[in-house]
Structure formats: C-alpha cells, structure tokens
Design an enzyme around this catalytic site. Structure first.
Site, PDB file in Angstrom:
ATOM      1  N   TYR A 111      28.954  38.316  37.435  1.00  0.00           N
ATOM      2  CA  TYR A 111      28.985  39.358  35.863  1.00  0.00           C
ATOM      3  C   TYR A 111      28.327  38.884  35.237  1.00  0.00           C
ATOM      4  O   TYR A 111      28.350  40.111  33.910  1.00  0.00           O
ATOM      5  CB  TYR A 111      30.182  37.232  35.591  1.00  0.00           C
ATOM      6  N   SER A 152      29.959  40.578  26.477  1.00  0.00           N
ATOM      7  CA  SER A 152      30.473  39.070  26.866  1.00  0.00           C
ATOM      8  C   SER A 152      29.323  38.761  26.221  1.00  0.00           C
ATOM      9  O   SER A 152      28.440  38.824  26.120  1.00  0.00           O
ATOM     10  CB  SER A 152      30.937  38.360  28.018  1.00  0.00           C
TER      11      SER A 152
HETATM   12  N1  NAD Z   1      38.470  35.378  29.061  1.00  0.00           N
HETATM   13  C1  NAD Z   1      37.733  35.576  28.467  1.00  0.00           C
HETATM   14  O1  NAD Z   1      37.251  34.246  27.875  1.00  0.00           O
HETATM   15  C2  NAD Z   1      36.264  36.563  28.080  1.00  0.00           C
HETATM   16  C3  NAD Z   1      35.358  36.024  27.631  1.00  0.00           C
HETATM   17  C4  NAD Z   1      34.424  37.243  27.649  1.00  0.00           C
HETATM   18  C5  NAD Z   1      34.640  38.603  28.118  1.00  0.00           C
HETATM   19  N2  NAD Z   1      35.577  38.759  28.687  1.00  0.00           N
HETATM   20  C6  NAD Z   1      36.134  40.370  28.952  1.00  0.00           C
HETATM   21  O2  NAD Z   1      37.292  40.067  28.307  1.00  0.00           O
HETATM   22  C7  NAD Z   1      37.742  41.163  29.376  1.00  0.00           C
HETATM   23  C8  NAD Z   1      39.553  40.847  29.425  1.00  0.00           C
HETATM   24  O3  NAD Z   1      39.415  39.878  29.613  1.00  0.00           O
HETATM   25  P1  NAD Z   1      40.777  39.085  29.952  1.00  0.00           P
HETATM   26  O4  NAD Z   1      40.853  37.545  30.375  1.00  0.00           O
HETATM   27  O5  NAD Z   1      41.894  39.670  29.127  1.00  0.00           O
HETATM   28  O6  NAD Z   1      41.099  39.085  31.120  1.00  0.00           O
HETATM   29  P2  NAD Z   1      42.323  39.161  32.469  1.00  0.00           P
HETATM   30  O7  NAD Z   1      41.622  39.067  34.183  1.00  0.00           O
HETATM   31  O8  NAD Z   1      43.532  38.462  31.929  1.00  0.00           O
HETATM   32  O9  NAD Z   1      42.724  41.491  32.068  1.00  0.00           O
HETATM   33  C9  NAD Z   1      41.747  42.378  32.858  1.00  0.00           C
HETATM   34  C10 NAD Z   1      42.721  42.570  33.721  1.00  0.00           C
HETATM   35  O10 NAD Z   1      42.308  44.238  34.058  1.00  0.00           O
HETATM   36  C11 NAD Z   1      43.547  44.544  35.722  1.00  0.00           C
HETATM   37  N3  NAD Z   1      42.282  44.890  36.788  1.00  0.00           N
HETATM   38  C12 NAD Z   1      41.124  44.660  37.156  1.00  0.00           C
HETATM   39  N4  NAD Z   1      40.651  45.795  38.199  1.00  0.00           N
HETATM   40  C13 NAD Z   1      41.191  46.194  37.658  1.00  0.00           C
HETATM   41  C14 NAD Z   1      41.117  48.487  37.811  1.00  0.00           C
HETATM   42  N5  NAD Z   1      40.321  48.207  39.291  1.00  0.00           N
HETATM   43  N6  NAD Z   1      42.394  49.159  37.456  1.00  0.00           N
HETATM   44  C15 NAD Z   1      42.748  48.595  36.968  1.00  0.00           C
HETATM   45  N7  NAD Z   1      42.900  47.485  36.132  1.00  0.00           N
HETATM   46  C16 NAD Z   1      42.405  46.745  36.524  1.00  0.00           C
HETATM   47  C17 NAD Z   1      43.364  43.518  36.059  1.00  0.00           C
HETATM   48  O11 NAD Z   1      44.379  43.563  36.386  1.00  0.00           O
HETATM   49  C18 NAD Z   1      44.115  42.344  34.430  1.00  0.00           C
HETATM   50  O12 NAD Z   1      45.061  42.513  34.427  1.00  0.00           O
HETATM   51  C19 NAD Z   1      37.685  41.505  30.337  1.00  0.00           C
HETATM   52  O13 NAD Z   1      36.654  42.629  30.324  1.00  0.00           O
HETATM   53  C20 NAD Z   1      36.280  40.293  30.015  1.00  0.00           C
HETATM   54  O14 NAD Z   1      35.007  40.333  31.146  1.00  0.00           O
HETATM   55  C21 NAD Z   1      36.578  37.677  28.763  1.00  0.00           C
END
Ligand code: NAD
Length: 304
Positions: free
Chosen positions: A164, A144
């Site tokens: 985070y 990120s």
């Molecule tokens: N959305 C953003 O703007 C953004 C920005 C920068 C980085 N990210 C990173 O990208 C990745 C995906 O983000 P997203 O927005 O799709 O997140 P999201 O929350 O929509 O998806 C994350 C998924 O991980 C699953 N999960 C959580 N804990 C778990 C565990 N212990 N075991 C198995 N599954 C588990 C959740 O149920 C969920 O389906 C993440 O690593 C996030 O930090 C997101």
C-alpha cells in the site's frame, strides 16, 4: 458559503462509502453536478439516494471495476452524456492487501498495485480529454502519509503495509509529474494525504477508542484524534474549487500534524522538563551576535 462548485461537473470514484461518499455529499451541496461510481453497486446506490435526498444533483455508474480500461473510459463518456462535460476528477477508489513480504503472493501485490495505483492512471488518462475540452480543470488524488513518511513513524513503515505504501508513494510521484505535464492545458493536479480517518475501512483497522492501535495513532499526532471524513471532503472542496486556481503539484497533508511531528506526536512533558535547566540558562539568544549562547559554551569547537 455555498455554491462554491456551481456550474461544475465532478466525477468522484469509489463513492460507495467512506471519504468519497462524503465528498459526493459535499460537492453536491456546493452546487456541483456529481457523477459517482463504485465496484460495489449496492453501496453506490445508497450514496446516490443519500445525495439526491439531500437535494443534490448526482448520477452514478455502478457496479463498475475501474481497473478495466474500457470501464474507465465509459465512466467519462457517461459523465459527458449526463452533464455535458467534466471539470473535476476526484480519485478515491482503492483496495489493497496487507501482509509481511514473505507471506504476500504475487496476486496480493498485483491486486494492490492495480486497485491503488494503476486504476488512477486509467481514470486520469480517460478524464484528460474531457478536461481539455473545458479549457482546464482540477484532478485530485487520494495519497496517504504512508506514501511520504519514509523516515518517520509507523505510517508506511509497518511491515504489513508495504504494498500500500509503495502504491501511495507512486501516486504522490504521479501527481508531481502530471502537474508539470498538464499545466499547459490549465489542468491542476494535487494530492490529499490523509492520516488516519474514521471511515468504515479505517475504523475496522484502527479499532475503537482506547484500543492499542488507536493509542499508537493518537500518540503520533499533534491533534490526537482520528480525522473525520468531512475533514478530507473540506480539503477536496478547496482543491476542486476556483479558490485554489494557483495551486498545483501540492500534497496537502490532512494528518493532524503527523508529518510535522515526524510521527512523534506532542512534545512530552518529561522532555520539556529535561530541557528546562538549559532553557533557563539561555533566556534570550541574539542570533546576530550569538553572544548569549557562546558566552556559556566552551571555546575550541568541542561538540561534547
Ligand atoms: N481511511 C483512512 O484512514 C485513509 C488514510 C489515508 C488514505 N486513505 C485513502 O483514501 C481513499 C478513501 O479511503 P476510504 O477509507 O474511504 O476507503 P473505502 O474502502 O471506504 O472506500 C473505497 C471505495 O472504493 C471502491 N473500490 C475499490 N476498488 C474499486 C474498483 N476497482 N473500481 C471501483 N471502485 C472500487 C470500494 O468499493 C469502496 O467503496 C483511499 O484511496 C485510501 O487509500 C484512507
């Protein structure tokens, strides 16, 4: 172009929603055999059905909590049983708690570290023997901009975001260390650092178009809009495929230019206007002689 992952087996974590769902759809459309998983069984099942309905090859192990080492181990055994091996690991799954440091409990901090950093140590550790057995492979971590924008802008510096950001900084450091450690096994290790992405999680935080948070985000970017999950899936596809066989240890920012602009966004017209008289004065600068600049500056090295 299609078939860019033909013959490859890809394990993707957190496929229940968001980016990982999109990555599963994209990898399967490019010919990969996909193994998904999520702690949310219902959501993971939805993704599984969506990929299959689109004609993709996918299995999924859910519900599964990847902070449990035995479960992380089982995921890769399952993938190998289903498809005969593993070539790609895409580390997406994540959960975190937000809050100012004085309000956060140790449990909040620990949950964030466990589900944002430690979980990926476990999946990666248990994937490696399978990748070694194939003679190499690709591991992708979701970083990120929060993890690297140490000195610029709100990303990573919002008071409520520090656990985070710290966890994501750990991910980015881990990527570089593992790229070095695993290179002899021809295992490439890279990160994608998204900016702000329109996933359900992202939208819940950023709000609708025109909201104050969305305006702050857009003003910080060179491409002033949220990324689509597809933008991240495209980057993951490149890093997973043989098109990137010479790429390892990279942090690929898919951030609309956030880092390039130091979180400051597009140059403002009023800033350009302020510089205009100086720019008119210095029309051509000869960098070898610097005569154009020096001639109009006072001598004696004054900085004033
Ligand atoms: N959305 C953003 O703007 C953004 C920005 C920068 C980085 N990210 C990173 O990208 C990745 C995906 O983000 P997203 O927005 O799709 O997140 P999201 O929350 O929509 O998806 C994350 C998924 O991980 C699953 N999960 C959580 N804990 C778990 C565990 N212990 N075991 C198995 N599954 C588990 C959740 O149920 C969920 O389906 C993440 O690593 C996030 O930090 C997101």
């Amino acid at each position: 172009m299609s078939g860019r992952l033909e013959g490859k087996v890809a394990v993707i974590t957190g496929t229940g929603r968001g980016m990982a769902r999109q990555v599963a759809l994209r990898f399967a459309a490019e010919g990969a055999s996909v193994v998904g998983c999520d702690i949310d069984g219902e959501a993971a099942e939805e993704t599984l059905q969506e990929v299959r309905a689109a004609g993709g090859r996918m299995e999924s192990l859910h519900p599964i909590d990847l902070t449990d080492e035995e479960s992380a181990h089982r995921l890769f055994e399952f993938a190998a049983e289903q498809y005969g091996g593993v070539d790609i690991l895409d580390n997406n799954a994540m959960q975190h708690r937000m809050g100012a440091i004085e309000d956060l409990s140790l449990a909040d901090w620990q949950l964030t570290m466990d589900h944002t950093l430690t979980l990926h140590f476990l999946t990666t550790k248990h994937a490696i023997p399978h990748l070694r057995a194939r003679g190499g492979g690709s591991i992708i971590f979701m970083g990120s901009i929060s993890g690297s924008a140490v000195g610029s802008g709100y990303a990573g510096n919002l008071p409520i975001n520090q656990p985070y950001s710290v966890a994501k900084a750990g991910i980015l450091r881990l990527v570089v260390a593992l790229a070095n450690e695993l290179a002899p096994a021809r295992i490439r290790v890279n990160a994608i650092s998204p900016g702000c992405v329109a996933t359900p999680l992202g939208l819940a935080f950023f709000g609708p178009t025109g909201s104050p948070v969305r305006r702050v985000i857009e003003d910080s970017l060179l491409i002033p809009e949220l990324a689509a999950p597809e933008d991240i899936a495209n980057a993951a596809l490149f890093l997973a495929s043989d098109e990137s066989t010479f790429v390892t240890g990279l942090d690929l920012a898919v951030d609309g230019g956030y880092l390039a602009a130091g979180g400051g966004g597009l140059t403002r017209p009023e800033d350009v206007a302020a510089y205009a008289p100086k720019m008119a004065e210095i029309t051509v600068v000869d960098h070898w002689k610097t005569s154009g600049v020096r001639a109009s500056q006072p001598t004696g090295g004054s900085r004033s």
